[in-house]
Design a protein around this motif. Sequence first.
Motif, PDB file in Angstrom:
ATOM      1  N   VAL A  48     -18.152 -12.680  -0.703  1.00  0.00           N
ATOM      2  CA  VAL A  48     -18.114 -11.782  -1.205  1.00  0.00           C
ATOM      3  C   VAL A  48     -18.615 -10.927  -1.353  1.00  0.00           C
ATOM      4  O   VAL A  48     -19.023  -9.830   0.519  1.00  0.00           O
ATOM      5  CB  VAL A  48     -20.303 -12.811  -2.092  1.00  0.00           C
ATOM      6  N   LEU A  49     -18.642  -9.141  -1.877  1.00  0.00           N
ATOM      7  CA  LEU A  49     -18.287  -7.844  -1.442  1.00  0.00           C
ATOM      8  C   LEU A  49     -19.485  -7.122  -2.332  1.00  0.00           C
ATOM      9  O   LEU A  49     -19.267  -7.387  -3.795  1.00  0.00           O
ATOM     10  CB  LEU A  49     -17.162  -7.100  -1.314  1.00  0.00           C
ATOM     11  N   VAL A 126     -30.528  -8.093  -2.153  1.00  0.00           N
ATOM     12  CA  VAL A 126     -30.905  -8.980  -0.734  1.00  0.00           C
ATOM     13  C   VAL A 126     -31.660 -10.477  -0.813  1.00  0.00           C
ATOM     14  O   VAL A 126     -30.641 -10.956   0.022  1.00  0.00           O
ATOM     15  CB  VAL A 126     -31.904  -8.179  -0.088  1.00  0.00           C
ATOM     16  N   ASP A 127     -31.763 -10.926  -1.391  1.00  0.00           N
ATOM     17  CA  ASP A 127     -32.942 -12.422  -1.780  1.00  0.00           C
ATOM     18  C   ASP A 127     -32.307 -12.607  -2.914  1.00  0.00           C
ATOM     19  O   ASP A 127     -31.442 -13.303  -3.291  1.00  0.00           O
ATOM     20  CB  ASP A 127     -33.787 -11.781  -1.702  1.00  0.00           C
ATOM     21  N   GLU A 128     -32.881 -12.453  -4.317  1.00  0.00           N
ATOM     22  CA  GLU A 128     -32.340 -13.188  -5.693  1.00  0.00           C
ATOM     23  C   GLU A 128     -30.765 -12.685  -5.815  1.00  0.00           C
ATOM     24  O   GLU A 128     -30.177 -14.215  -6.545  1.00  0.00           O
ATOM     25  CB  GLU A 128     -33.390 -12.929  -6.312  1.00  0.00           C
ATOM     26  N   LEU A 129     -30.935 -12.359  -5.845  1.00  0.00           N
ATOM     27  CA  LEU A 129     -29.092 -12.289  -6.666  1.00  0.00           C
ATOM     28  C   LEU A 129     -28.366 -13.186  -5.832  1.00  0.00           C
ATOM     29  O   LEU A 129     -27.298 -14.147  -6.244  1.00  0.00           O
ATOM     30  CB  LEU A 129     -28.314 -11.004  -6.328  1.00  0.00           C
ATOM     31  N   PRO A 130     -27.830 -12.542  -4.242  1.00  0.00           N
ATOM     32  CA  PRO A 130     -27.178 -13.625  -3.596  1.00  0.00           C
ATOM     33  C   PRO A 130     -27.545 -15.369  -3.878  1.00  0.00           C
ATOM     34  O   PRO A 130     -26.743 -15.790  -3.915  1.00  0.00           O
ATOM     35  CB  PRO A 130     -26.878 -13.682  -1.967  1.00  0.00           C
ATOM     36  N   ALA A 131     -28.949 -15.927  -4.460  1.00  0.00           N
ATOM     37  CA  ALA A 131     -28.827 -16.944  -4.146  1.00  0.00           C
ATOM     38  C   ALA A 131     -28.687 -17.230  -5.387  1.00  0.00           C
ATOM     39  O   ALA A 131     -28.032 -18.359  -5.740  1.00  0.00           O
ATOM     40  CB  ALA A 131     -30.502 -16.986  -4.127  1.00  0.00           C
ATOM     41  N   LEU A 132     -28.738 -16.167  -6.414  1.00  0.00           N
ATOM     42  CA  LEU A 132     -28.312 -16.836  -8.046  1.00  0.00           C
ATOM     43  C   LEU A 132     -26.749 -16.898  -7.970  1.00  0.00           C
ATOM     44  O   LEU A 132     -26.464 -17.714  -8.990  1.00  0.00           O
ATOM     45  CB  LEU A 132     -28.647 -15.513  -8.596  1.00  0.00           C
ATOM     46  N   ILE A 133     -25.879 -15.800  -7.412  1.00  0.00           N
ATOM     47  CA  ILE A 133     -24.604 -16.473  -7.339  1.00  0.00           C
ATOM     48  C   ILE A 133     -24.051 -17.550  -6.005  1.00  0.00           C
ATOM     49  O   ILE A 133     -23.291 -18.489  -7.205  1.00  0.00           O
ATOM     50  CB  ILE A 133     -24.243 -15.137  -7.065  1.00  0.00           C
ATOM     51  N   ALA A 134     -24.298 -17.898  -5.594  1.00  0.00           N
ATOM     52  CA  ALA A 134     -24.232 -18.689  -4.307  1.00  0.00           C
ATOM     53  C   ALA A 134     -24.546 -19.884  -5.397  1.00  0.00           C
ATOM     54  O   ALA A 134     -23.887 -20.920  -5.652  1.00  0.00           O
ATOM     55  CB  ALA A 134     -24.795 -18.932  -3.256  1.00  0.00           C
ATOM     56  N   GLU A 135     -25.484 -20.339  -6.393  1.00  0.00           N
ATOM     57  CA  GLU A 135     -25.583 -21.163  -8.000  1.00  0.00           C
ATOM     58  C   GLU A 135     -24.858 -21.102  -8.441  1.00  0.00           C
ATOM     59  O   GLU A 135     -23.949 -22.301  -8.636  1.00  0.00           O
ATOM     60  CB  GLU A 135     -27.122 -21.141  -8.086  1.00  0.00           C
ATOM     61  N   HIS A 136     -24.039 -20.572  -9.026  1.00  0.00           N
ATOM     62  CA  HIS A 136     -23.767 -20.637 -10.202  1.00  0.00           C
ATOM     63  C   HIS A 136     -21.541 -19.723 -10.529  1.00  0.00           C
ATOM     64  O   HIS A 136     -21.433 -20.342 -11.383  1.00  0.00           O
ATOM     65  CB  HIS A 136     -23.956 -19.103 -11.312  1.00  0.00           C
ATOM     66  N   PHE A 137     -21.409 -19.727  -8.939  1.00  0.00           N
ATOM     67  CA  PHE A 137     -20.367 -18.820  -9.087  1.00  0.00           C
ATOM     68  C   PHE A 137     -19.829 -20.082  -7.512  1.00  0.00           C
ATOM     69  O   PHE A 137     -20.459 -20.157  -6.311  1.00  0.00           O
ATOM     70  CB  PHE A 137     -20.067 -17.503  -8.541  1.00  0.00           C
ATOM     71  N   ARG A 141     -22.249 -17.334   0.880  1.00  0.00           N
ATOM     72  CA  ARG A 141     -23.121 -17.145   0.900  1.00  0.00           C
ATOM     73  C   ARG A 141     -23.007 -16.278   3.164  1.00  0.00           C
ATOM     74  O   ARG A 141     -23.847 -15.538   3.051  1.00  0.00           O
ATOM     75  CB  ARG A 141     -24.349 -17.850   1.187  1.00  0.00           C
ATOM     76  N   GLU A 142     -22.723 -16.540   3.597  1.00  0.00           N
ATOM     77  CA  GLU A 142     -22.883 -17.375   5.043  1.00  0.00           C
ATOM     78  C   GLU A 142     -21.100 -15.838   5.066  1.00  0.00           C
ATOM     79  O   GLU A 142     -21.094 -15.077   6.306  1.00  0.00           O
ATOM     80  CB  GLU A 142     -21.506 -18.028   6.441  1.00  0.00           C
ATOM     81  N   ARG A 143     -20.765 -15.236   3.731  1.00  0.00           N
ATOM     82  CA  ARG A 143     -19.427 -14.227   4.378  1.00  0.00           C
ATOM     83  C   ARG A 143     -19.864 -13.592   3.616  1.00  0.00           C
ATOM     84  O   ARG A 143     -19.387 -13.154   1.919  1.00  0.00           O
ATOM     85  CB  ARG A 143     -17.699 -14.732   4.520  1.00  0.00           C
ATOM     86  N   HIS A 163     -31.113  -5.740   7.867  1.00  0.00           N
ATOM     87  CA  HIS A 163     -31.090  -7.660   7.502  1.00  0.00           C
ATOM     88  C   HIS A 163     -30.115  -7.753   8.441  1.00  0.00           C
ATOM     89  O   HIS A 163     -29.026  -8.190   7.828  1.00  0.00           O
ATOM     90  CB  HIS A 163     -31.027  -7.281   5.914  1.00  0.00           C
ATOM     91  N   PRO A 164     -29.849  -7.538  10.141  1.00  0.00           N
ATOM     92  CA  PRO A 164     -29.504  -7.681  10.919  1.00  0.00           C
ATOM     93  C   PRO A 164     -28.509  -9.178  11.023  1.00  0.00           C
ATOM     94  O   PRO A 164     -29.308  -9.979  10.354  1.00  0.00           O
ATOM     95  CB  PRO A 164     -30.157  -7.698  12.320  1.00  0.00           C
ATOM     96  N   GLY A 165     -27.107  -9.566  10.667  1.00  0.00           N
ATOM     97  CA  GLY A 165     -26.446 -10.970  10.393  1.00  0.00           C
ATOM     98  C   GLY A 165     -26.691 -11.205   9.218  1.00  0.00           C
ATOM     99  O   GLY A 165     -25.918 -12.315   8.966  1.00  0.00           O
ATOM    100  N   ARG A 166     -27.218 -10.176   8.132  1.00  0.00           N
ATOM    101  CA  ARG A 166     -27.105 -11.139   7.038  1.00  0.00           C
ATOM    102  C   ARG A 166     -25.586 -10.251   6.260  1.00  0.00           C
ATOM    103  O   ARG A 166     -25.184 -11.303   5.538  1.00  0.00           O
ATOM    104  CB  ARG A 166     -28.448 -10.182   5.642  1.00  0.00           C
ATOM    105  N   TYR A 167     -25.333  -9.346   6.223  1.00  0.00           N
ATOM    106  CA  TYR A 167     -24.222  -9.353   5.998  1.00  0.00           C
ATOM    107  C   TYR A 167     -23.191  -8.672   6.957  1.00  0.00           C
ATOM    108  O   TYR A 167     -22.838  -8.154   8.491  1.00  0.00           O
ATOM    109  CB  TYR A 167     -24.312  -7.484   5.655  1.00  0.00           C
ATOM    110  N   ARG A 168     -21.165  -9.405   7.103  1.00  0.00           N
ATOM    111  CA  ARG A 168     -20.323  -8.289   8.034  1.00  0.00           C
ATOM    112  C   ARG A 168     -20.352  -6.994   8.454  1.00  0.00           C
ATOM    113  O   ARG A 168     -19.150  -7.134   9.506  1.00  0.00           O
ATOM    114  CB  ARG A 168     -19.310  -9.641   7.944  1.00  0.00           C
TER     115      ARG A 168
END
Length: 282
Positions: A48-49, A126-137, A141-143, A163-168
């Motif tokens: 996800v970008l 950082v938190d809410e949108l990535p969780a929502l997207i992982a639920e629906h699409f 999340r690791e990439r 947020h070190p480590g959160r984004y590659r």
Amino acid sequence: MTEIETISEQRCHGGTQGFYRHHSESCGGPMRFALYQPPQAASEVCPVLYYLAGLTCTEETATIKAGAQRLASELGLILVMPDTSPRNTGFDGATGDWEFGEGAGFYVDATQAPWSSRFRMHSYVVDELPALIAEHFPADRERSGIMGHSMGGHGALTIALKHPGRYRSVSAFAPIVAPTQVPWGEKALPRYLGEDTSAWAAYDACELVRRQTFDGTILIDQGEADGFLSTQLKPELFDQACAEGGQSLVLRRHAGYDHSYYFISTFIDDHLRHHASALGRP
Ligand SMILES: N[C@@H](CCC(=O)N[C@@H](CS)C(=O)NCC(=O)O)C(=O)O
């Protein structure tokens, strides 16, 4: 499962360009985002970008103007383009000034009333949108990578550094790199964060990179004919801060290009490839 409402979905470069709305806990009301699913999303989870837009923009701006879908389709990247702030807040002063309030959330978590109840774009992205997207699409999340333009470039850089480590991977077009030192930041940050300048420094990419580097090369493109270059953007400050902090940076300056989406659409492919190689999609 958190509900999302589909506003529209349309075929695009073999994938699907969608617009969605949902209730946001972070922003205390409805939020909209655009999301592009490449063809690969039909059969596998995809990296996800995130693309954060600038002042006056919405989730539609880069979706329509950046021309990112063609190569995202080829590379197998999901593109997420959120709105730049909550809307219809009703707060005094939230509309009518393009540099502050709605359309100008600056990707901070506001601490000052009334903004603190709705303007929490940092937590949202950082938190809410990535969780929502992982639920629906079919999103991995690791990439994740993050990029942005102008105020959104500031958002992308500060979020990746905080947020070190959160984004590659991270990149930006014409980012605000030192909001504590330029008029846009000096106007917005005290109203969102109060008068204590140490609270502003926590959202200043130049301050952050001196303390904590990003694990990877940061790519920045800047047009030399950008009308905001010498007053609001000052990329040389980030160049210097990266040198001091030991951060790897590729800062490209392009003669003749301005602040617009004509500039962004010219170089968007280079940014997508920068992210794709870090996200396992070379
Ligand atoms: N409204 C401002 C310009 C604001 C502006 O350039 N916004 C940038 C982000 S900082 C943008 O992407 N605008 C939307 C667009 O170009 O479509 C002005 O009149 O000078």
